[in-house]
Design a protein around this motif. Structure first.
Motif, mmCIF file in Angstrom:
data_model
loop_
_atom_site.group_PDB
_atom_site.id
_atom_site.type_symbol
_atom_site.label_atom_id
_atom_site.label_comp_id
_atom_site.label_asym_id
_atom_site.label_seq_id
_atom_site.Cartn_x
_atom_site.Cartn_y
_atom_site.Cartn_z
ATOM 1 N N ASP A 245 2.592 0.690 3.239
ATOM 2 C CA ASP A 245 2.631 1.523 2.031
ATOM 3 C C ASP A 245 3.342 0.743 0.938
ATOM 4 N N CYS A 246 2.594 0.361 -0.084
ATOM 5 C CA CYS A 246 3.075 -0.704 -0.968
ATOM 6 C C CYS A 246 3.834 -0.200 -2.195
ATOM 7 N N GLY A 247 4.693 0.815 -2.020
ATOM 8 C CA GLY A 247 5.518 1.270 -3.128
ATOM 9 C C GLY A 247 6.294 2.526 -2.785
ATOM 10 N N THR A 248 7.288 2.813 -3.623
ATOM 11 C CA THR A 248 8.088 4.031 -3.509
ATOM 12 C C THR A 248 7.474 5.101 -4.389
ATOM 13 N N ASN B 75 9.803 2.546 -0.249
ATOM 14 C CA ASN B 75 9.352 1.231 0.194
ATOM 15 C C ASN B 75 9.740 0.230 -0.879
ATOM 16 N N LEU C 120 9.339 -4.223 1.773
ATOM 17 C CA LEU C 120 7.938 -4.608 1.898
ATOM 18 C C LEU C 120 7.792 -6.088 2.204
ATOM 19 N N ALA D 21 -2.299 1.844 -1.226
ATOM 20 C CA ALA D 21 -1.988 1.881 -2.653
ATOM 21 C C ALA D 21 -2.169 3.296 -3.165
ATOM 22 N N HIS E 230 1.336 -0.135 -7.202
ATOM 23 C CA HIS E 230 1.350 -0.587 -5.815
ATOM 24 C C HIS E 230 0.410 -1.775 -5.636
ATOM 25 N N TYR F 130 2.138 -4.878 -7.085
ATOM 26 C CA TYR F 130 3.089 -5.519 -6.170
ATOM 27 C C TYR F 130 2.386 -6.151 -4.977
ATOM 28 N N GLY G 280 0.965 10.610 -6.815
ATOM 29 C CA GLY G 280 0.460 9.275 -7.050
ATOM 30 C C GLY G 280 -0.726 9.319 -7.993
#
Length: 302
Positions: free
Chosen positions: A133-136, A148, A153, A171, A176, A179, A204
């Motif tokens: 999971d590519c982000g907070t 995250n 990550l 994403a 996301h 990054y 999101g």
């Protein structure tokens, strides 16, 4: 950007998830046996990839128990049905704050562990794919945050790469993807990467088509992507993702319903997605072709 429809499509089935759906449908699998059997039925219906969480068999609540992951993995691998196994690595980054005046101490539901523990089941089970999971993100509930950080990550992504497990970048918004591209530039993840575009998850990226295409347009041309929408929009996003050049995800993690008033089973959602794909003039591909496309190494039962 002109659309280039995908003619060779793979279906991922998200079998059970970690949301509080266990009491909303009798078809949401809880035990390792139920999860594995549902995954195998989905594979027989046309899913090339099965994405699995585990749950406490008694309560149905999400779990990170290594023994449960091991049992699911072994049951799927020991079956006579070939499928690419994708295990979640999204758990262990959950914060539920106190009220707005007193955010600490955190409340029940908080589950924060280190990178090694978050990836422990991946290291033990060695699936072909696992999620990153590519982000907070603020995530649905008022005081819950999915965390995250870039440092987390980088650590988790490095572990996955060293294990030879391909990360599926989850994403939930355009940042996301930004990054994720940085992780590839830094050598943490290998290119071409694999991305899952998660549409309509509060708070999101909303699941309108303009936002979806903004997400698609931020995926590098040589990467592979799938997309999904929640609930009633699940099948609409099957068509949208194929038309935009991607693959598809369906399953009870994202949607409980087959039709109005009719609760779904995973295999039924896969079967319906396959019909949509084929009626669009595309072909549903199987696990062997997915491995070739994504550069995966089949894991033998052990």
């Amino acid at each position: 950007m002109p659309l280039t429809m995908n003619r060779e499509v793979f279906i991922t089935c998200a079998v059970t998830g970690s949301g509080a759906t266990q009491d909303r449908s009798p078809h949401v699998p809880r035990s390792p046996q139920q999860i594995a059997e549902s995954a195998i039925a989905a594979a027989k219906a046309g899913a090339a990839v099965v994405h699995c969480h585990v749950r406490d068999p008694e309560t149905g609540k999400p779990s990170r128990d290594l023994a449960l992951y091991r049992e699911v993995t072994e049951r799927i691998r020991d079956s006579d049905t070939d499928v690419v196994l994708n295990l979640t690595a999204g758990m262990g980054g959950d914060i539920v704050f106190g009220d707005v005046e007193n955010p600490f101490p955190t409340r029940e539901g908080t589950d924060m562990v280190g990178a090694t523990e978050r990836v422990a089941h991946v290291a033990q089970c060695l699936p072909e794919i696992c999620t990153l999971d590519c982000g907070t993100m603020n995530f649905a509930e008022a005081d819950y945050v999915m965390t995250n950080t870039p440092g987390m990550l980088t650590a988790m992504g490095s572990m996955m790469t060293k294990l030879g497990v391909k990360p599926e970048i989850e994403a939930f918004d355009t940042g996301h993807l930004w990054y994720a591209k940085q992780l590839v530039a830094d050598g943490v993840l290998e290119s071409p990467a694999l991305v899952q575009l998660c549409m309509g998850v509060p708070w999101g990226a909303p699941d309108d088509l303009n936002t979806f295409m903004a997400m698609v347009n931020n995926v590098p041309d040589d990467w592979h992507f799938s997309g999904f929408g929640l609930g009633r929009n699940q099948m609409a996003y099957v068509a949208a993702s194929v038309l935009a050049g991607g693959n598809v995800r369906v399953g009870l993690e994202d949607n409980l319903w087959l039709d109005k008033g009719v609760l779904a089973e995973n295999w039924q959602l896969v079967e319906r997605a396959g019909s949509i794909i084929e009626n669009m003039g595309a072909r549903v591909i199987g696990p062997a072709e997915v491995r070739e496309k994504l550069g995966l190494n089949k894991r033998a039962p052990k």
